[in-house]
Design an enzyme around this catalytic site. Structure first.
Site, PDB file in Angstrom:
ATOM      1  N   THR A   1       6.552  26.899   6.051  1.00  9.34           N
ATOM      2  CA  THR A   1       5.097  26.245   5.766  1.00  9.34           C
ATOM      3  C   THR A   1       4.070  27.104   6.261  1.00  9.34           C
ATOM      4  O   THR A   1       3.212  27.302   5.757  1.00  9.34           O
ATOM      5  CB  THR A   1       5.222  24.858   6.580  1.00  9.34           C
ATOM      6  OG1 THR A   1       6.268  24.035   6.095  1.00  9.34           O
ATOM      7  CG2 THR A   1       3.994  24.229   5.993  1.00  9.34           C
TER       8      THR A   1
ATOM      9  N   LYS B   1       3.440  29.946   4.120  1.00  6.78           N
ATOM     10  CA  LYS B   1       2.745  29.681   2.815  1.00  6.78           C
ATOM     11  C   LYS B   1       1.304  29.764   3.029  1.00  6.78           C
ATOM     12  O   LYS B   1       0.286  30.226   2.447  1.00  6.78           O
ATOM     13  CB  LYS B   1       3.040  28.246   2.207  1.00  6.78           C
ATOM     14  CG  LYS B   1       4.587  28.275   1.713  1.00  6.78           C
ATOM     15  CD  LYS B   1       4.818  26.957   0.753  1.00  6.78           C
ATOM     16  CE  LYS B   1       4.162  27.054  -0.612  1.00  6.78           C
ATOM     17  NZ  LYS B   1       5.281  27.800  -1.419  1.00  6.78           N
TER      18      LYS B   1
ATOM     19  N   HIS C   1      14.586  12.904  12.369  1.00  2.00           N
ATOM     20  CA  HIS C   1      13.455  13.044  12.847  1.00  2.00           C
ATOM     21  C   HIS C   1      12.480  11.717  12.811  1.00  2.00           C
ATOM     22  O   HIS C   1      11.713  11.531  13.584  1.00  2.00           O
ATOM     23  CB  HIS C   1      12.749  14.365  12.924  1.00  2.00           C
ATOM     24  CG  HIS C   1      12.171  14.688  11.571  1.00  2.00           C
ATOM     25  ND1 HIS C   1      11.860  15.665  10.875  1.00  2.00           N
ATOM     26  CD2 HIS C   1      11.380  13.611  10.620  1.00  2.00           C
ATOM     27  CE1 HIS C   1      11.098  15.551   9.919  1.00  2.00           C
ATOM     28  NE2 HIS C   1      10.718  14.335   9.697  1.00  2.00           N
ATOM     29  N   HIS C   2      13.062  11.036  11.638  1.00  3.10           N
ATOM     30  CA  HIS C   2      12.371   9.845  11.726  1.00  3.10           C
ATOM     31  C   HIS C   2      12.790   8.471  12.552  1.00  3.10           C
ATOM     32  O   HIS C   2      12.498   7.374  12.736  1.00  3.10           O
ATOM     33  CB  HIS C   2      12.320   9.205  10.131  1.00  3.10           C
ATOM     34  CG  HIS C   2      11.584  10.167   9.243  1.00  3.10           C
ATOM     35  ND1 HIS C   2      10.262  10.081   8.900  1.00  3.10           N
ATOM     36  CD2 HIS C   2      12.084  11.341   8.744  1.00  3.10           C
ATOM     37  CE1 HIS C   2      10.107  11.180   7.978  1.00  3.10           C
ATOM     38  NE2 HIS C   2      11.137  11.818   7.876  1.00  3.10           N
TER      39      HIS C   2
ATOM     40  N   HIS D   1       0.779  -1.194   0.005  1.00  2.00           N
ATOM     41  CA  HIS D   1       0.027  -0.041   0.033  1.00  2.00           C
ATOM     42  C   HIS D   1       0.930   1.257   0.031  1.00  2.00           C
ATOM     43  O   HIS D   1       0.639   2.032  -0.727  1.00  2.00           O
ATOM     44  CB  HIS D   1      -0.824  -0.064   1.195  1.00  2.00           C
ATOM     45  CG  HIS D   1      -1.744   1.280   1.547  1.00  2.00           C
ATOM     46  ND1 HIS D   1      -2.688   1.691   0.658  1.00  2.00           N
ATOM     47  CD2 HIS D   1      -1.222   2.099   2.481  1.00  2.00           C
ATOM     48  CE1 HIS D   1      -3.068   3.071   1.149  1.00  2.00           C
ATOM     49  NE2 HIS D   1      -2.222   3.370   2.256  1.00  2.00           N
TER      50      HIS D   1
ATOM     51  N   HIS E   1      13.282  11.944   3.567  1.00  2.00           N
ATOM     52  CA  HIS E   1      12.332  13.253   3.728  1.00  2.00           C
ATOM     53  C   HIS E   1      12.267  14.259   2.751  1.00  2.00           C
ATOM     54  O   HIS E   1      11.297  14.633   2.525  1.00  2.00           O
ATOM     55  CB  HIS E   1      13.013  14.029   5.035  1.00  2.00           C
ATOM     56  CG  HIS E   1      12.230  15.035   5.568  1.00  2.00           C
ATOM     57  ND1 HIS E   1      10.933  14.578   6.615  1.00  2.00           N
ATOM     58  CD2 HIS E   1      11.820  16.173   5.571  1.00  2.00           C
ATOM     59  CE1 HIS E   1      10.263  15.198   6.830  1.00  2.00           C
ATOM     60  NE2 HIS E   1      10.541  16.406   6.033  1.00  2.00           N
TER      61      HIS E   1
ATOM     62  N   TRP F   1       7.367  -0.109   3.744  1.00  2.00           N
ATOM     63  CA  TRP F   1       8.156   0.559   2.689  1.00  2.00           C
ATOM     64  C   TRP F   1       9.268   1.129   2.895  1.00  2.00           C
ATOM     65  O   TRP F   1       9.926   1.645   1.946  1.00  2.00           O
ATOM     66  CB  TRP F   1       6.950   1.792   2.291  1.00  2.00           C
ATOM     67  CG  TRP F   1       6.933   3.147   2.978  1.00  2.00           C
ATOM     68  CD1 TRP F   1       6.451   3.431   4.133  1.00  2.00           C
ATOM     69  CD2 TRP F   1       7.775   4.337   2.274  1.00  2.00           C
ATOM     70  NE1 TRP F   1       7.054   4.705   4.618  1.00  2.00           N
ATOM     71  CE2 TRP F   1       7.690   5.142   3.428  1.00  2.00           C
ATOM     72  CE3 TRP F   1       8.781   4.587   1.454  1.00  2.00           C
ATOM     73  CZ2 TRP F   1       8.421   6.371   3.352  1.00  2.00           C
ATOM     74  CZ3 TRP F   1       9.156   5.752   1.195  1.00  2.00           C
ATOM     75  CH2 TRP F   1       8.975   6.836   2.187  1.00  2.00           C
TER      76      TRP F   1
ATOM     77  N   GLU G   1      11.884  13.349  -0.174  1.00  2.00           N
ATOM     78  CA  GLU G   1      10.609  12.522  -0.731  1.00  2.00           C
ATOM     79  C   GLU G   1       9.469  13.138  -0.449  1.00  2.00           C
ATOM     80  O   GLU G   1       8.551  13.171  -1.209  1.00  2.00           O
ATOM     81  CB  GLU G   1      10.870  11.037  -0.550  1.00  2.00           C
ATOM     82  CG  GLU G   1       9.702  10.191  -1.091  1.00  2.00           C
ATOM     83  CD  GLU G   1       9.658   9.984  -2.516  1.00  2.00           C
ATOM     84  OE1 GLU G   1      10.527  10.474  -3.393  1.00  2.00           O
ATOM     85  OE2 GLU G   1       8.229   9.808  -3.015  1.00  2.00           O
TER      86      GLU G   1
ATOM     87  N   ARG H   1       1.627   0.900  14.926  1.00  2.00           N
ATOM     88  CA  ARG H   1       1.339   0.881  13.607  1.00  2.00           C
ATOM     89  C   ARG H   1       1.813  -0.529  13.031  1.00  2.00           C
ATOM     90  O   ARG H   1       2.429  -1.186  13.965  1.00  2.00           O
ATOM     91  CB  ARG H   1       1.889   1.885  12.582  1.00  2.00           C
ATOM     92  CG  ARG H   1       3.214   2.067  12.855  1.00  2.00           C
ATOM     93  CD  ARG H   1       4.047   3.355  12.168  1.00  2.00           C
ATOM     94  NE  ARG H   1       3.994   3.364  10.802  1.00  2.00           N
ATOM     95  CZ  ARG H   1       4.692   4.055   9.999  1.00  2.00           C
ATOM     96  NH1 ARG H   1       5.692   4.661  10.381  1.00  2.00           N
ATOM     97  NH2 ARG H   1       4.483   3.836   8.656  1.00  2.00           N
TER      98      ARG H   1
ATOM     99  N   TYR I   1       8.789  15.868   0.581  1.00  2.00           N
ATOM    100  CA  TYR I   1       8.507  17.181  -0.317  1.00  2.00           C
ATOM    101  C   TYR I   1       8.276  17.067  -1.488  1.00  2.00           C
ATOM    102  O   TYR I   1       7.658  17.911  -2.153  1.00  2.00           O
ATOM    103  CB  TYR I   1       9.529  18.118   0.192  1.00  2.00           C
ATOM    104  CG  TYR I   1       9.326  18.390   1.812  1.00  2.00           C
ATOM    105  CD1 TYR I   1       8.379  19.386   1.933  1.00  2.00           C
ATOM    106  CD2 TYR I   1       9.880  18.020   2.886  1.00  2.00           C
ATOM    107  CE1 TYR I   1       8.026  19.750   3.388  1.00  2.00           C
ATOM    108  CE2 TYR I   1       9.749  18.292   4.201  1.00  2.00           C
ATOM    109  CZ  TYR I   1       8.608  19.173   4.403  1.00  2.00           C
ATOM    110  OH  TYR I   1       8.710  19.523   5.686  1.00  2.00           O
TER     111      TYR I   1
ATOM    112  N   SER J   1      -1.369  27.216  -4.992  1.00  2.00           N
ATOM    113  CA  SER J   1      -1.412  28.582  -5.266  1.00  2.00           C
ATOM    114  C   SER J   1      -1.827  29.134  -6.889  1.00  2.00           C
ATOM    115  O   SER J   1      -1.852  30.195  -7.068  1.00  2.00           O
ATOM    116  CB  SER J   1       0.165  28.953  -5.191  1.00  2.00           C
ATOM    117  OG  SER J   1       0.645  28.400  -4.252  1.00  2.00           O
TER     118      SER J   1
ATOM    119  N   ASP K   1       6.590  22.084 -26.135  1.00  2.00           N
ATOM    120  CA  ASP K   1       6.709  20.678 -25.748  1.00  2.00           C
ATOM    121  C   ASP K   1       7.365  20.682 -24.677  1.00  2.00           C
ATOM    122  O   ASP K   1       8.379  21.429 -24.292  1.00  2.00           O
ATOM    123  CB  ASP K   1       6.949  19.618 -26.896  1.00  2.00           C
ATOM    124  CG  ASP K   1       6.493  18.194 -26.569  1.00  2.00           C
ATOM    125  OD1 ASP K   1       6.784  17.826 -25.347  1.00  2.00           O
ATOM    126  OD2 ASP K   1       5.607  17.608 -27.135  1.00  2.00           O
TER     127      ASP K   1
ATOM    128  N   SER L   1      13.098   6.390 -13.968  1.00  2.00           N
ATOM    129  CA  SER L   1      12.034   7.061 -14.414  1.00  2.00           C
ATOM    130  C   SER L   1      11.691   8.457 -13.752  1.00  2.00           C
ATOM    131  O   SER L   1      11.572   9.461 -14.599  1.00  2.00           O
ATOM    132  CB  SER L   1      10.743   6.200 -14.258  1.00  2.00           C
ATOM    133  OG  SER L   1       9.685   7.244 -14.394  1.00  2.00           O
ATOM    134  N   SER L   2      11.898   8.710 -12.575  1.00  2.66           N
ATOM    135  CA  SER L   2      11.697   9.878 -11.808  1.00  2.66           C
ATOM    136  C   SER L   2      12.777  10.865 -11.964  1.00  2.66           C
ATOM    137  O   SER L   2      12.776  12.135 -12.507  1.00  2.66           O
ATOM    138  CB  SER L   2      11.630   9.604 -10.242  1.00  2.66           C
ATOM    139  OG  SER L   2      10.656   8.992  -9.908  1.00  2.66           O
TER     140      SER L   2
END
Lengths: 288, 535
Positions: B329, B332, B303-304, B78, B254, B143, B256, B451, B258, B269, B107, B170-171
């Protein structure tokens, strides 16, 4: 007599309200909403920090969401609102809404940093226990004694957790939160845990003690806690790092007793284990 | 005059191959964008099916629909599918469609590379999903793929690693294309600080992708060699270090998050000014805030992993740097609110999703701030409180922004208007049940539910039932989304004007609807540019 009963009732209510010192496990249902106070100085201070952060967030939310809701109601086209297109930027407000959050954050960071330093002070402990995680259970060894405990999910929970067991979890005492052999510790003494693992990463967590530390192969992590002298009891927790198919089935149960009772238990356990050890080689020799 | 007539005639005779060649050999940014969006939509439902299975298993204590190993596979897949299969490709699809239109380019700069970066993905996803059908089942280590646990899985392990490699390639290719397009193909006169915010946020996202996808590739490759070639990068018994993997993984992980959310900031925006009929408040502050967030995202990974036993000084550093992210943040959010302030608001479906984003993403931000406080994190870490936090920023955050973007630009893509009242049904069902689904998870985590567990103690049953019911209704109501799009493409009312939204500005709205197959073959003139930017 009547007054005593009233006092007890009030006490129970206060406890229920505080939610903490009654072990939250075992109650059922909708009142499971907040972090527990726990039974150590650290866990109580963590709870206070958590509530402080929560109320700060609530206040910020009230202001920000308030302005948003005001706009959503009063600045809508259907009410004939005319856009004020001159409102495009303002260095002054940008500076203000950068600086004010910084101040709020500093206000939150200071108590958090203080508590962090305190929690990570593992010196001056009176008792050290080696905690070893494995798939799936915990081994506890009391340093300076021969006492060693293997602690796994209790038989009743294990039976009920099997596929097609047909046993209702509510019929099992402390389903998934009870073990065959509990970790016994004294109240009022600073206890240091030396935590490691023999296979994959686990994490040793007892919410009431305010302790969560990963058990990592190749590392010995330290954590410590002191249970308040007036809080003997049974405190339950679970592994909190995914460790395979048995991750949900390796709970932690800490039984806190008075120091005198602990000494007696340790002595008795130690004698029992030496006896078992003395018998073991004889048995092995006899069988070979 | 004659020139514009010639362009119009040309547009009617779009040269495009027909049949399957149009798609397999696609080099047109609109075709490739469409394929990305369809694929990511499909993967959203695959990942969603896994989520429904998870919520069914967690409906009550003692529920045993799946074996615990299968349950772990479901949570793992998932996460991977939603991140790499649903959210990331849908942002690339939106970038493909919108960046050339918004910067006045004919293009993407590298069309054949674009084709490659898309067509890698179906193969990557086949490897990933195919792992369910090999002996031992799909990867079940989460994951985050932490060793040594991940090393315990059999045939699915190399499949997962190679799928990650392919998705990473790909990314990276897609990100290079975005950077080159934005840097080289902007219309004359469109300086960097005149670019639409969606272009800005994607530019920064592309740099993040280029910076961190190779880090992930390196981390999983080291796991591969540990497994097959006897190295010991992460194997403690051989002198390696399992914590090293966490550090490397989260150095990717991290930024990622963002990567998943910055383009959402761009979309919001775009939408909020349109339906507030007011220019974006503090445009430059928004750009700088985005750049600050991207910079900070590289120095907060610790922090993870506050519970792994880092030195106090490191924990303190990561706590403070993480708290600092709240500042840009916040800037924004405040600017969006100021954009709505004294505007003239109307609530078409894109605006509804954007407003819900503002409220619910902020809630995810608040729990993020709480999680940054290390002592409190010791209690939150690894519990449902964390699950609630990141689902609040990713579902009513990133996913709502994607849906808002589709409802915003769909008339431009198809030249047709979708069924507005059905879209509002889709919105209201989503916004109500996303909260029924995720809000109780805060309670569960605080009360002590870890979890990634397939079964739990009976006292957690009530709130889990609520979450599951919310999940089932939220999941079912997402079926409206493809139906609304399909109905719009088939029989939507044609949009006559260039823009169906009276408050919209930007070059994409200077083009006819639907946008011609080949657009901006000559760069927009200064007059068109000025008209597009005018408020």
């Amino acid at each position: 007599m009547k007054r005593a009963r009233l006092g007890r009732l009030l006490g129970t209510l206060a406890l229920a309200f505080a939610g903490g010192s009654m072990p939250a496990w075992g109650k059922s249902g909708w009142d499971e909403l907040n972090m527990m106070h726990g039974v150590t100085n650290v866990s109580t201070r963590i709870y206070a920090l958590h509530m402080m952060a929560f109320w700060v967030c609530v206040c910020i939310a009230a202001v920000v969401f308030g302005v948003m809701i005001w706009s959503l109601i009063f600045h809508r086209q259907s009410r004939g609102a005319v856009p004020d297109v001159s409102l495009t930027h303002s260095t002054k407000v940008e500076v203000v809404w950068t600086a004010v959050p910084v101040l709020i954050l500093v206000g939150m960071a200071v108590p958090a940093a203080r508590l962090l330093v305190k929690i990570n002070n593992n010196t001056d402990s009176q008792l050290s226990i080696r905690v070893t995680g494995f798939q799936w259970g915990w081994r506890y060894q009391y340093v300076g004694s021969n006492v060693s405990i293997i602690s796994k999910l209790s038989e009743s929970s294990t039976a009920a957790s099997m596929m097609h067991s047909g046993i209702s979890p509510t019929s099992v005492p402390h389903y998934l939160l009870s073990v065959d052999h509990q970790l016994v510790v004294p109240v009022g003494e600073k206890i240091r845990l030396l935590i490691t693992s023999i296979d994959v990463i686990h994490s040793w967590w007892v919410p009431d003690l305010g302790v969560k530390k990963d058990a990592i192969p190749g590392y010995i992590n330290q954590a410590s806690f002191t249970i308040a002298p007036n809080k003997p009891g049974t405190y339950r927790g679970q592994c909190t790092e995914l460790c395979g198919r048995g991750h949900a089935y390796m709970p932690i149960v800490v039984h806190a007793v008075t120091p005198a009772a602990f000494e007696a238990w340790l002595k008795q356990k130690s004698a029992a284990q030496s006896e078992a050890a003395a018998h073991a080689p004889a048995a092995a020799a006899a069988s070979s | 005059m004659a020139e514009s007539h010639a362009t119009a005639v040309h547009a009617e005779h779009d040269h495009k191959p027909h049949g399957w060649r149009r798609w397999v050999f696609a080099t047109n940014h609109k075709d490739i964008g469409t394929m990305y969006l369809i694929l990511s939509g499909f993967m959203f439902f695959v990942g969603g099916t896994a989520a429904m299975a998870i919520r069914a298993q967690l409906f009550k204590s003692g529920m045993k629909l799946f074996d615990p190993a299968m349950f772990n596979s479901l949570t793992t897949m998932h996460g991977l599918i939603m991140i790499f299969g649903a959210i990331m490709p849908s942002w690339v699809g939106l970038a493909n469609w919108m960046i050339p239109l918004q910067v006045g380019a004919p293009d993407m700069a590298l069309p054949r590379l674009n084709n490659l970066s898309f067509w890698i993905l179906p193969f990557a996803f086949c490897l990933l999903i195919g792992s369910f059908f090999v002996p031992g089942g799909a990867p079940a280590g989460g994951w985050t793929m932490y060793p040594p646990l991940l090393q315990q899985f059999g045939a699915s392990f190399p499949m997962l690693i190679f799928a990650i490699h392919l998705m990473g390639i790909s990314s990276i290719l897609g990100a290079i294309n975005v950077v080159v397009t934005i840097m080289n193909l902007r219309a004359p006169g469109m300086s960097l600080l005149r670019m639409p915010l969606f272009v800005w946020t994607w530019l920064i996202t592309a740099y993040l992708l280029i910076a961190v996808m190779p880090v992930l590739a390196g981390a999983v490759t080291m796991q591969l060699t540990d497994h097959f070639f006897g190295t010991s990068f992460f194997n403690a018994a051989g002198g390696g270090d399992p914590v090293l993997f966490m550090h490397v993984f989260w150095f990717f992980g991290h930024p990622e998050v963002y990567i998943l959310i910055l383009p959402a900031f761009g979309v919001i925006s775009e939408i909020i000014p349109t339906f507030s009929r007011k220019p974006l408040f503090g445009y430059e502050a928004m750009v700088y805030a985005t750049a600050s967030i991207a910079f900070l995202s590289f120095i907060v990974w610790g922090h993870h992993m506050f519970t792994v036993g880092m030195p106090v000084a490191a924990q303190l550093f990561f706590m403070l740097s993480t708290m600092l992210i709240a500042v840009p943040t916040g800037v924004k959010v405040f600017n969006w609110v100021a954009t709505m302030w004294r505007g003239s608001l109307s609530f078409e479906p894109p605006m509804l999703f954007a407003v819900a984003f503002l409220f619910l993403f902020s809630i995810g931000g608040f729990s993020g701030l709480m999680l940054a406080l290390v002592p409190a994190d010791y209690q939150y870490h690894g519990t449902y409180f964390v699950v609630a936090h990141f689902h609040y920023v990713l579902v009513p955050g990133a996913v709502f922004a994607i849906m808002g973007a589709v409802y915003y630009w769909l008339p431009k893509w198809t030249g047709r208007m979708y069924d507005m009242s059905l879209a509002k049904w889709h919105f209201w069902l989503s916004v109500i049940f996303v909260n029924v689904l995720f809000f109780p998870m805060h309670f569960l985590g605080l009360a002590g539910m870890p979890r990634r567990i397939p079964d739990y103690a009976p006292q957690f049953t009530d709130w889990n039932m609520v979450a599951s019911i919310g999940g089932f209704i939220f999941g079912a109501s997402q079926l409206l989304f493809p139906y609304i799009i399909w109905k719009c493409v088939r029989s939507g009312k044609p949009v006559e004007a260039n823009s169906p939204w009276d408050g919209a500005h930007g070059l994409e709205w200077e083009l006819p609807s639907p946008a011609p197959y080949h657009s901006w073959q000559t760069p927009p003139s200064a007059a068109v540019l000025a008209h597009g930017a005018e408020h």
